[in-house]
Enzyme design. Structure first.
Site, PDB file in Angstrom:
ATOM      1  N   THR A 156       0.580  -1.130   0.045  1.00 48.58           N
ATOM      2  CA  THR A 156      -0.130   0.076  -0.148  1.00 48.58           C
ATOM      3  C   THR A 156       0.881   1.164   0.059  1.00 48.58           C
ATOM      4  O   THR A 156       1.369   1.473  -1.055  1.00 48.58           O
ATOM      5  CB  THR A 156      -1.011  -0.079   1.142  1.00 48.58           C
ATOM      6  OG1 THR A 156      -0.238  -0.497   2.631  1.00 48.58           O
ATOM      7  CG2 THR A 156      -2.111  -1.188   0.901  1.00 48.58           C
ATOM      8  N   LYS A 182       4.113  -7.142   4.021  1.00 47.46           N
ATOM      9  CA  LYS A 182       3.889  -5.410   3.574  1.00 47.46           C
ATOM     10  C   LYS A 182       3.523  -4.917   4.824  1.00 47.46           C
ATOM     11  O   LYS A 182       3.124  -5.407   5.749  1.00 47.46           O
ATOM     12  CB  LYS A 182       2.783  -5.485   2.614  1.00 47.46           C
ATOM     13  CG  LYS A 182       1.353  -5.728   3.173  1.00 47.46           C
ATOM     14  CD  LYS A 182       0.463  -4.999   3.942  1.00 47.46           C
ATOM     15  CE  LYS A 182       0.471  -3.544   3.495  1.00 47.46           C
ATOM     16  NZ  LYS A 182      -0.463  -2.627   4.006  1.00 47.46           N
ATOM     17  N   THR A 193      -1.502  -2.864  10.455  1.00 48.98           N
ATOM     18  CA  THR A 193      -1.574  -3.009   8.903  1.00 48.98           C
ATOM     19  C   THR A 193      -0.584  -3.656   8.389  1.00 48.98           C
ATOM     20  O   THR A 193       0.418  -3.070   7.874  1.00 48.98           O
ATOM     21  CB  THR A 193      -1.702  -1.623   8.092  1.00 48.98           C
ATOM     22  OG1 THR A 193      -3.114  -1.153   8.746  1.00 48.98           O
ATOM     23  CG2 THR A 193      -2.407  -2.111   6.899  1.00 48.98           C
ATOM     24  N   GLU A 279       5.842   4.722   7.302  1.00 53.80           N
ATOM     25  CA  GLU A 279       5.568   6.122   6.526  1.00 53.80           C
ATOM     26  C   GLU A 279       6.134   7.387   6.743  1.00 53.80           C
ATOM     27  O   GLU A 279       6.377   7.810   7.994  1.00 53.80           O
ATOM     28  CB  GLU A 279       3.871   6.327   6.700  1.00 53.80           C
ATOM     29  CG  GLU A 279       3.238   5.090   5.971  1.00 53.80           C
ATOM     30  CD  GLU A 279       1.753   5.215   6.529  1.00 53.80           C
ATOM     31  OE1 GLU A 279       1.096   4.602   5.600  1.00 53.80           O
ATOM     32  OE2 GLU A 279       1.111   5.915   7.211  1.00 53.80           O
ATOM     33  N   ASN A 401      -0.462  10.563   5.487  1.00 52.77           N
ATOM     34  CA  ASN A 401      -1.731  10.066   6.127  1.00 52.77           C
ATOM     35  C   ASN A 401      -2.791  11.114   5.891  1.00 52.77           C
ATOM     36  O   ASN A 401      -3.828  10.856   5.852  1.00 52.77           O
ATOM     37  CB  ASN A 401      -1.424   9.641   7.581  1.00 52.77           C
ATOM     38  CG  ASN A 401      -0.992   8.392   7.601  1.00 52.77           C
ATOM     39  OD1 ASN A 401      -1.722   7.371   7.243  1.00 52.77           O
ATOM     40  ND2 ASN A 401       0.325   8.159   7.787  1.00 52.77           N
ATOM     41  N   THR A 406      -7.051  10.833  -0.817  1.00 55.19           N
ATOM     42  CA  THR A 406      -6.980  11.978  -1.900  1.00 55.19           C
ATOM     43  C   THR A 406      -5.813  11.835  -2.660  1.00 55.19           C
ATOM     44  O   THR A 406      -5.868  12.629  -3.752  1.00 55.19           O
ATOM     45  CB  THR A 406      -7.255  13.300  -1.393  1.00 55.19           C
ATOM     46  OG1 THR A 406      -6.298  13.431  -0.403  1.00 55.19           O
ATOM     47  CG2 THR A 406      -8.535  13.250  -0.512  1.00 55.19           C
TER      48      THR A 406
END
Length: 406
Positions: A156, A182, A193, A279, A401, A406
């Site tokens: 992702t 992942k 996640t 991230e 995040n 979007t």
């Protein structure tokens, strides 16, 4: 190739390195451009064991996978989609997950209960099943085969694929353990996640495979954190197809501990890769806790430090603010004597016997700028020890995040 005792790390090893496993992936339109549908397949039914997220909201694919494993404790393949988590989607989402299972089982020509499904992505939106069905229809085409396609399809917000493999000997035969994973955000102890798929050609009894998986998960995947969020979709799945052909592994077997260590090495290295790829992260943080009254105390202290946003931002800024580390130890909820605690940032001692000591700021700051930042805590109150992993917290984490949908 490097050795860890009698265990060999295989460079560029993957989840398909063990005998009899194949994988592939493709782009079916769930994402704009990147691959979004992957599969892992064993030539014969494999003994299966899995652990799942502790989040009360468990995504539909987890329920279907549990249902599959419950029949024979075996699986022959798993289908994974990214972009859509298929979580909080009610009965329609559960129906979609069962449709995924049925469609790929028909394509492979295997019973439905020998297939697991897994999803990762946005919560609360149903998978566009027309696109997914079109992707499954192409799954057998040669151009979509290859482990690199699978590793890409399950990602992702990850910035890189994650894989690791080792080899060892059982009854004089080479046994391979490989994995793919992942995970980048919504990563927190007790699963996040995070999806991990581990394969082996070892022959292992299911009861003991599950027992070993639970033990190594507690020392690997459950010891990482990126942002303190625990996801709805986490799963670690292990498949053992027995193609190495040796006497079945169980605790009385002389090579049982070696096999379990190999499984732990693969799990730990995948977990570290997930933490490093947090991230927006720029550095991996490794917190080593020792001298604790018990292993559980050491784990709790390590998790508290690695989960502290103040510690994570201090690492990003290369600021040796040891007070943030001590603060996290203090609110870990564990009983210890603060007057006996020692803290090191890299090789630099910043706290000893619970009090600050003079140290070279530049040297400590340099330690915080290393690719892997090591924080060592010695409680000096026992033999318990544990290691936890995480990453720094950067401006990019907020950007990624804030704009996720979007």
């Amino acid at each position: 190739m490097s050795k860890i005792g009698m265990i060999q790390h295989i460079e560029q090893g993957s989840v398909t390195l063990p005998k009899g496993f194949h994988a592939g992936g493709l782009h079916c339109g769930l994402k704009r451009k990147r691959k979004d549908l992957g599969w892992l397949y064993s030539e014969q039914p494999a003994v299966a064991a899995a652990v799942y997220t502790t989040n009360a909201y468990q995504a539909a694919p987890l329920l279907v996978t549990k249902d599959s494993i419950a029949v024979e404790q075996k699986l022959q393949g798993v289908l994974v989609n990214s972009a859509y988590a298929n979580a909080c989607t009610g009965q329609p989402g559960l129906d979609d997950a069962y449709d995924m299972r049925r469609l790929i089982a028909e394509k492979w020509g295997v019973p439905e209960h020998l297939v697991a499904v897994s999803s990762t992505g946005v919560i609360g939106e149903r998978i566009p099943m027309d696109k997914l069905k079109a992707g499954i229809a192409q799954a057998v085409q040669p151009e979509h085969q290859g482990v690199e396609h699978f590793e890409e399809a399950i990602l992702t917000t990850d910035t890189c694929t994650k894989h690791y493999a080792v080899q060892l000997e059982v009854d004089g035969r080479v046994v391979t353990i490989g994995g793919a994973a992942k995970g980048s955000g919504m990563i927190h102890p007790n699963m996040a996640t995070m999806l991990a798929f581990i394969t082996t050609d070892a022959c292992v009894e299911q009861t003991y495979l599950l027992q070993a998986l639970r033990e190594v998960t507690d020392q690997s995947f459950n010891m990482i954190t990126v942002d303190g969020d625990t996801s709805t979709n986490d799963m670690v799945l292990v498949l053992a197809n027995g193609q190495a052909i040796h006497h079945p592994l169980s605790p009385p077997h002389p090579d049982w501990d070696l096999f379990k260590t190999g499984l732990a090495v693969v799990s730990r290295e995948l977990a570290k890769q997930i933490a490093r790829d947090g991230e927006g992260a720029t550095r991996l943080i490794e917190v080593q806790v020792k001298g604790a009254p018990s292993e559980q105390v050491a784990k709790a202290v390590g998790k508290a430090i690695i989960g502290s946003n103040l510690v994570k931002t201090a690492v990003y800024g290369k600021d040796p603010n040891w007070g943030r580390i001590v603060c996290a130890i203090g609110y870990s909820g564990q009983v210890f004597n603060p007057e006996q605690v020692q803290v090191k940032i890299g090789p630099v001692t910043v706290v000893d016997q619970g009090l600050p000591v003079p140290f070279n700021e530049a040297e400590a700051s340099a330690a915080l700028g290393e690719e892997t930042v090591t924080i060592e805590v010695n409680l000096n109150q026992g033999d318990g020890k544990a290691t936890a992993w995480g990453c720094d917290l950067t401006y990019d984490y907020i950007k990624i995040n804030a704009l996720y949908r979007t």
